[in-house]
Design an enzyme around this catalytic site. Structure first.
Site, PDB file in Angstrom:
ATOM      1  N   TYR A  59       0.836  -1.196   0.000  1.00 14.31           N
ATOM      2  CA  TYR A  59       0.000   0.000   0.000  1.00 14.31           C
ATOM      3  C   TYR A  59       0.877   1.256   0.000  1.00 14.31           C
ATOM      4  O   TYR A  59       1.405   1.673   1.027  1.00 14.31           O
ATOM      5  CB  TYR A  59      -0.925   0.025   1.220  1.00 14.31           C
ATOM      6  CG  TYR A  59      -1.839  -1.165   1.355  1.00 14.31           C
ATOM      7  CD1 TYR A  59      -2.183  -1.947   0.263  1.00 14.31           C
ATOM      8  CD2 TYR A  59      -2.371  -1.519   2.596  1.00 14.31           C
ATOM      9  CE1 TYR A  59      -3.023  -3.041   0.381  1.00 14.31           C
ATOM     10  CE2 TYR A  59      -3.227  -2.600   2.727  1.00 14.31           C
ATOM     11  CZ  TYR A  59      -3.533  -3.364   1.624  1.00 14.31           C
ATOM     12  OH  TYR A  59      -4.373  -4.448   1.765  1.00 14.31           O
ATOM     13  N   HIS A 143       0.248 -12.311   1.542  1.00 14.68           N
ATOM     14  CA  HIS A 143      -0.512 -11.408   0.682  1.00 14.68           C
ATOM     15  C   HIS A 143      -0.611 -11.962  -0.736  1.00 14.68           C
ATOM     16  O   HIS A 143       0.406 -12.188  -1.400  1.00 14.68           O
ATOM     17  CB  HIS A 143       0.166 -10.036   0.653  1.00 14.68           C
ATOM     18  CG  HIS A 143      -0.737  -8.913   0.287  1.00 14.68           C
ATOM     19  ND1 HIS A 143      -0.318  -7.611   0.202  1.00 14.68           N
ATOM     20  CD2 HIS A 143      -2.066  -8.883  -0.003  1.00 14.68           C
ATOM     21  CE1 HIS A 143      -1.329  -6.826  -0.120  1.00 14.68           C
ATOM     22  NE2 HIS A 143      -2.398  -7.583  -0.256  1.00 14.68           N
TER      23      HIS A 143
END
Length: 323
Positions: A59, A143
């Site tokens: 992010y 992830h």
């Protein structure tokens, strides 16, 4: 250790609470914001009672972790739960004036490098702690293993996470993915505490139900994210240009969302409120985590989660979905 295990001496569900804060937005997802806006947004979530915060190196190429840590490191460490993700390392590079090409409005000063090795996962966690300015995170998720290499994720990365948990470096482990099928393979292959599932159990559609049912049987908690289906369910009135799965929503889905919104209006409930609260209704779901880019969004999400919703609404919405 399972979802019933304890994080910081409290049952995990109690630690997470019903609502969590997703920190992709404060990593400049789609648009840049000043540090002050990110800080105010995190504090608005905190003031509304949110105590679970999720981030990732992905992010904003670490910006989300840095901004989140700058606020949370001044809070009592035993008063909140924080998760981050492993599987991508950030390798410095010369941005040469370029912006990131994966949706974040940040300079491309790092290159995302997939690494599911033990050394890579340990380094990822250590790098995240450095950006956060914390001495530990509570939860580590693998992830997007399905995007990179699901087989390697199952055979190499998840055993490493189990080892980190056994060593006490993290208190809980899981996998974060948009794929219910990939998550189910992971759940069957490792002793996971949590699955972070994006967009697969929402008011609009529920293809993740078989996964959630299996999680219930195995004692694996589900953190439900993407519950607005990339914006399609995020407003009381569904616009023509609504988004779904990060693109323009097909006309049929816009009409379905508008039908759901109409039923909600009949019961005096706004569509985003129903979308948030529906996403907690499966027994496997221990938390719904949603993003916010402005303080009023963070406060509004908490207010919607706290609203009283008539039980009869759910049956009426189910009838629309079956039609």
């Amino acid at each position: 250790m399972s979802a019933a295990s304890e994080l910081g001496g409290q049952p995990e569900a109690a630690r997470l609470g019903r609502l969590g804060f997703g920190a992709a937005g404060i990593g400049n997802l789609y648009r840049a914001m000043p540090d002050s806006q990110a800080e105010d947004t995190i504090n608005a979530a905190w003031d509304a009672g949110v105590r679970y915060f999720d981030t990732a190196p992905h992010y904003g190429l670490g910006l989300s972790e840095r901004r989140l840590g700058a606020v949370l490191r001044d809070k009592p460490r035993d008063s909140f739960t924080i998760s981050t993700k492993v599987g991508r390392l950030l390798e410095p590079q010369d941005a040469q004036g370029r912006l990131d090409d994966e949706g974040f409005d940040v300079p491309a000063d790092s290159l995302r490098v997939w690494d599911f090795s033990e050394a890579g996962i340990r380094r990822s966690l250590e790098d995240s702690l450095g950006r956060l300015g914390l001495d530990h995170v509570d939860i580590a998720y693998l992830h997007d293993p399905d995007v990179h290499d699901l087989e390697a994720g199952i055979s190499h990365a998840l055993p490493v996470l189990e080892k980190l948990r056994a060593e006490g470096l993290v208190r809980a482990i899981g996998v974060g993915t948009n794929s219910a099928e990939a998550a189910l393979e992971c759940v069957e292959s490792a002793e996971l505490d949590l699955v972070m599932l994006a967009g697969r159990y929402t008011l609009l559609e529920q293809p993740g139900v078989p996964l959630l049912d299996r999680c219930t049987a195995r004692g694996t908690g589900v953190v439900n994210v993407g519950v607005f289906n990339s914006g399609l369910l995020a407003r009381p009135e569904v616009p023509e240009d609504a988004h779904y799965n990060y693109g323009r929503a097909p006309r049929a889905l816009v009409e379905r969302a508008r039908a759901l919104a109409g039923v909600c209006r009949d019961f005096g409930v706004e569509l985003p409120t129903a979308a948030l609260q529906f996403s907690l209704r499966h027994p496997a779901v221990v938390n719904v985590t949603v993003g916010a880019s402005r303080p009023e969004q963070a406060a509004g999400n908490a207010a919607r989660m706290a609203e009283d919703v008539p039980e009869e609404l759910w049956a009426a919405l189910a009838a629309v979905r079956r039609a």
